[in-house]
Design an enzyme around this catalytic site. Structure first.
Site, PDB file in Angstrom:
ATOM      1  N   CYS A   1       0.790  -1.224   0.000  1.00  0.00           N
ATOM      2  CA  CYS A   1       0.000   0.000   0.000  1.00  0.00           C
ATOM      3  C   CYS A   1       0.824   1.277   0.000  1.00  0.00           C
ATOM      4  O   CYS A   1       0.547   2.207  -0.753  1.00  0.00           O
ATOM      5  CB  CYS A   1      -0.969  -0.018   1.170  1.00  0.00           C
TER       6      CYS A   1
ATOM      7  N   HIS B   1      -2.668   0.713   6.840  1.00  0.00           N
ATOM      8  CA  HIS B   1      -2.891   0.893   5.412  1.00  0.00           C
ATOM      9  C   HIS B   1      -2.529   2.322   5.030  1.00  0.00           C
ATOM     10  O   HIS B   1      -2.475   3.210   5.876  1.00  0.00           O
ATOM     11  CB  HIS B   1      -4.367   0.614   5.093  1.00  0.00           C
TER      12      HIS B   1
ATOM     13  N   ASP C   1      -7.987   4.656  -3.389  1.00  0.00           N
ATOM     14  CA  ASP C   1      -7.126   3.631  -2.795  1.00  0.00           C
ATOM     15  C   ASP C   1      -6.439   2.853  -3.909  1.00  0.00           C
ATOM     16  O   ASP C   1      -6.997   1.905  -4.455  1.00  0.00           O
ATOM     17  CB  ASP C   1      -7.963   2.694  -1.926  1.00  0.00           C
TER      18      ASP C   1
END
Lengths: 311, 661
Positions: free
Chosen positions: B412, B456, B472
């Site tokens: 991420c 994250h 995202d």
């Protein structure tokens, strides 16, 4: 209950007969009889001439028991009591000649005049209810009842019984002098010896055995056990006595009380029964810590019986 | 005292002390432990062989050496670690001069202090259970010391100690509930340093990898109503807006600190968060936090708490912290205007950074609007052979270009960082948001559990008219990373471990355990001033403040004393009296009042006969009663009816006695 009343009815004539011979000693006679019922042995401690032997003989007669008497002297040997093996020339072997101990009622007169060796021969026989000679065991008759008499230990020429031997006697009683009225009757009446000869058995041995078997089964309530235990505990913890009562002494106290209750036709034991026999049973087993000498029974009364409340 | 009993006494005290010391072994320096063990061994040997105790000068030398040793080790005598070490050494020294019961008592109290210290290190139920065990043993040792010499019934002190502890329990509960709570860390123990995992103040690609392997809980959230759907479970922690070409840093807050304009929309969630001690100065909230109840603000005692997600706690969170929030996932943030200074900051790229990325961005932008441009970038992540992995190769001086064009492996952080650079290069204001994504729903406790493994990073881009929009990029590469609610490990691992971890009963057991732990920490450990207020409210003393507490405390003590008294009365009550005994006692009392008391050792029949002789008028009644009593109490075959008869007779005879003159 009926057995208890029955017992009383059976014992009544025996008591009457005994009272006819030994005058004015109802309580002592009852104790002696209770001692027989509880399968114990009796120690009579008193001066010569107050009727110890008469009592023993009367008991034997009334109960229809075979009777032997041994006069204990300082040269008495164990074999004189127990018996001896003699060589039988014809059969070419030893044969045991039974001694006086093989009687149903043995009067050991002045037991503290004999040496400890002779004393212990008798006392072992009392405890075991049998004698062993040359490896052969001979059972003693049943009932087997020893009445030992002893002179007060301050008299000269005595070997006082050790405490452990005293324990073998269920009861120790004193007869004491008769009161004047009974003494008068004694003086006026027939010779006791000849009177004894006229006594007929008042209780068959079979009945005696049954009554003896009844004693340990007589009802004992919980509060009474509490009372016996309280007495025993007090003897141990109060600090008035050299050593407290042993468990054996507690059992003796209970058996004696049961016999006393049966003698009085009760189906259960009362605190009064315990109190009635306590002095006879406990007196020779306890030693006062502060006792100077001699008779401590009066103190015992105050220090033990009067000190423990009845539950 | 026989030498043997002295040794046993020492063994009991030193043993209990050693057990109290056990939890400290992991953080005590080895030499301290060694010194303690050696002293115990020496002292017991000394007791057995009757060796001489060290003289006063030697003990003084020992004390100085201990203090010096602790100073050299910790550079301070203050603080939990140094304090515990010093306490341990002093216990050892005390042992070296222990003779009298008083010395044993001192040792036992040192043991109690060690137990307290154990609870300062942590407050979990197993720890408390162990401390209780140690306290029990210590108390037993204390009881043993104070028993008379020679009274060696080995079990009794333990029973006595257990009894004392149980009897003390109500008082402990009352004190726990009603002693005024001090806000914050009562013990003023300096926070312990050391490696602390968690989200930091900046982000360089690769940072979060260790977090992804930790299933330590970060926060738990209780919702009023249903929890948000999986796709909305983004927990904001930090916003990184300053990029130095390599790492992302938190933006310096604007001077006014005013909350950004928010236009609420869609469903809103009201919830309570319990944040674990993270040792970091941040709070977490569900994206986007729209409102914080006054109670929550008061709870945090912080005017600085204004911007959760972009904001901070006033100081590092060192203890479990609870607060309430309201969030609207669809709310628009700064929808209409991005002030120039912010726009400039969120577009800034270091001049030398990522030339190839800039070129790529220019090519992809190509007149597209912001959304289309972002979609193009995401499509590139998806279509090109980018790989999601928690073990990416290390990156060099220009991580953006290296990641985008060479290694193409990352997780991420890599994607979020690269995405933000591409957006900015294409002229779209963009920033990186770090926090947690997902969370596991706990059926047992009805709460959402977020673990470190859910750490994250994602992005927000600013689009005119919509404000900051969440993107995202990781989901373009590894959608399963986002659309799962389990644990990070289950995803990262595989095979047997994964199968086991997802078995229904394992999940259930794990959740039950976590719920119990949570109930413990919020109900017991987290019982604070606010919870105390709520409790007072419930028992009708709300609003009375400290006076309410005083009243409750006093009432509690009185109640406890009454309870104890009742228990004692019950324990010491006379056994219910046998009706027979009672009848006899009352009979005796009635006669005593007439001047005929029974002798202490007088048998019942003897007494009755004596009374009958002394008072012939009473004779028959008294004798009848006495015989019935003896019959029921001492003779065989007595039944209930006999007892009843005695009771009846006793009433009659007492009436007669009272009537007689």
């Amino acid at each position: 209950m009926s057995t208890a009343a029955d017992a009383r009815r059976q014992l009544e004539p025996a008591l009457a007969a005994l009272n006819g011979v030994v005058l004015g000693k109802d309580r002592e006679i009852r104790l002696a009889l209770a001692c027989v019922l509880a399968r114990g042995h009796l120690l009579i401690e008193d001066l010569p001439g107050v009727g110890k032997t008469t009592l023993a003989q009367a008991l034997a007669k009334v109960l229809g028991l075979s009777y032997q008497r041994v006069q204990f002297t300082s040269d008495l040997l164990p074999a004189d009591v127990i018996g001896v093996s003699v060589f039988d020339r014809e059969r070419g072997g030893f044969e045991f000649r039974r001694g006086p101990v093989f009687a149903q009622l043995l009067l050991a007169d002045e037991v503290n005049r004999a040496t400890p060796k002779a004393q212990s021969a008798l006392l072992e026989a009392m405890e075991e209810r049998q004698v062993t000679v040359d490896g052969v065991t001979h059972p003693l008759p049943d009932p087997f009842f020893v009445v030992a008499t002893q002179n007060p230990s301050y008299q000269i020429g005595t070997y006082p019984l050790p405490e452990s031997q005293l324990d073998r006697f269920l009861m120790r009683i004193e007869l004491g002098y008769p009161d004047p009225a009974h003494e008068r009757e004694l003086l006026r009446g027939r010779d006791r010896r000849s009177l004894l000869a006229t006594i007929a058995p008042a209780l068959p041995p079979e009945s005696l055995r049954t009554l003896q078997a009844t004693v340990p089964t007589l009802h004992v309530a919980e509060p009474l056990l509490d009372y016996v235990q309280a007495l025993v505990r007090h003897s141990r913890e109060s600090g008035h006595f050299e050593a407290g009562l042993s468990p054996r002494a507690a059992i003796a106290l209970l058996r004696g009380s049961q016999a006393w209750a049966l003698l009085h036709g009760r189906s259960g034991v009362l605190p009064e029964d315990v109190q009635a026999v306590a002095r006879a049973i406990v007196g020779h087993r306890l030693q006062l810590r502060s006792a100077v000498d001699g008779d401590s029974a009066a103190d015992l009364e105050g220090l033990l019986l009067q000190a423990v409340p009845v539950p | 005292m026989t030498p043997n009993s002295g040794v046993r006494r020492l063994l009991a005290t030193a043993g209990a002390l050693s057990i109290a010391l056990l939890p400290h072994l992991i953080h005590l320096p080895a030499w301290v432990t060694a010194a303690f063990v050696a002293t115990v061994a020496w002292r017991i040997a000394a007791e057995q062989r009757a060796w001489a105790m060290p003289s006063r000068p030697w003990r003084l030398v020992g004390a100085f050496a201990a203090v010096l040793g602790v100073l050299l080790q910790f550079h301070t005598l203050n603080g939990l670690d140094a304090g515990t070490a010093l306490l341990t050494l002093m216990a050892a020294l005390k042992l070296a001069e222990t003779r009298a019961p008083r010395d044993h008592a001192v040792l036992v109290f040192v043991g109690y202090l060690l137990c307290l210290a154990t609870l300062l290190y942590g407050e979990s139920p197993p720890r408390l259970a162990f401390v209780l065990l140690a306290v029990w043993l210590l108390t037993a040792a204390l009881a043993r010391v104070h028993r008379p010499v020679g009274a060696d019934a080995p079990v009794r002190p333990f029973r006595l100690a257990a009894r004392v502890l149980v009897l003390g329990l109500p008082l402990a509960v009352i004190l726990f509930l009603f002693v005024p709570r001090l806000e914050g860390r009562f013990w003023a123990i300096p926070a312990r340093g050391g490696a602390v995992t968690g989200i930091g103040d900046d982000m360089a690609p690769g940072d979060v990898a260790n977090l992804a392997l930790s299933d330590e809980p970060v926060l738990r959230a209780w919702f009023d109503g249903p929890p948000p759907p999986l796709a909305s479970r983004y927990w904001r922690v930090q916003v990184f807006e300053n990029f130095d070409g390599r790492a992302w840093h938190r933006a310096t807050t604007r001077a006014d600190g005013a909350p950004p304009p928010i236009a609420p929309a869609g469903t809103s969630y009201r919830y309570r968060i319990a944040l674990e001690p993270t040792h970091r100065p941040w709070l977490a909230g569900l994206d986007t936090v729209s409102d914080w109840p006054a109670s929550s603000v008061e709870r945090l005692r912080s005017g600085a708490l204004v911007r959760i997600g972009a904001g901070q706690a006033p100081s590092p969170v060192e203890a479990r912290l609870e607060y309430e929030l309201r969030s609207s996932p669809r709310a628009q943030v700064m929808p209409d205007l991005l002030p120039d200074d912010l726009r400039r900051r969120d577009l800034e790229l270091p001049a030398a950074a990522a030339p190839r990325a800039r070129a790529l961005a220019a090519r992809l932008r190509d007149g597209r609007d912001e959304r289309a441009f972002a979609a193009a970038v995401l499509a590139r992540f998806h279509d090109e052979p980018y790989e999601y992995t928690l073990q990416p190769p290390p990156l060099g001086a220009d991580p953006t270009d290296e990641f985008l064009f060479t290694t193409r492996q990352g997780f991420c952080e890599h994607y979020a960082a690269a995405f933000a650079v591409l957006m900015r290069a294409g002229g779209v204001p963009a920033r990186v948001v770090v926090g947690y994504q997902g969370g596991e729903w706990n059926d047992v406790g009805d709460y959402l559990l977020v673990a470190q493994a859910s750490a994250h990073a994602w992005n927000e881009i600013w689009i005119a008219g919509e404000g900051w929009v969440r993107v995202d990029p990781t989901s373009a590469v590894a959608p399963e990373r986002v659309h799962r609610d389990g644990r990070g490990l289950a995803f990262a691992g595989g095979g047997v471990g994964r199968a086991l971890a997802s078995a229904a009963w394992v999940v259930r057991a794990r959740q039950a355990w976590d719920a119990a732990r949570t109930a413990w920490s919020s109900g017991v450990v987290g019982f604070d001033a606010a919870a105390q207020d709520r409790l007072l409210e419930r028992i009708g003393l709300g609003g009375a403040g400290i006076r309410g507490l005083a009243i409750a405390l006093t009432a509690g003590f009185v109640l406890a004393a009454l309870g104890l008294g009742a228990w004692l009365a019950l324990e010491l009550r006379p056994r219910r009296e046998d009706p027979l005994v009672r009848a006899w006692r009352e009979f005796c009392a009635a006669l005593a009042a007439r001047g005929l008391p029974a002798g202490v050792a007088e048998g019942p029949l003897d007494y009755v006969r004596r009374v009958a002789r002394a008072q012939p008028a009473l004779g028959p009644a008294v004798t009848a009663f006495g015989e019935a009593y003896v019959q029921a109490r001492y003779l065989p075959g007595a039944v209930r009816a006999d007892v009843a008869r005695v009771v009846v007779l006793s009433r009659a005879v007492r009436a007669r006695i009272r009537a007689a003159r």
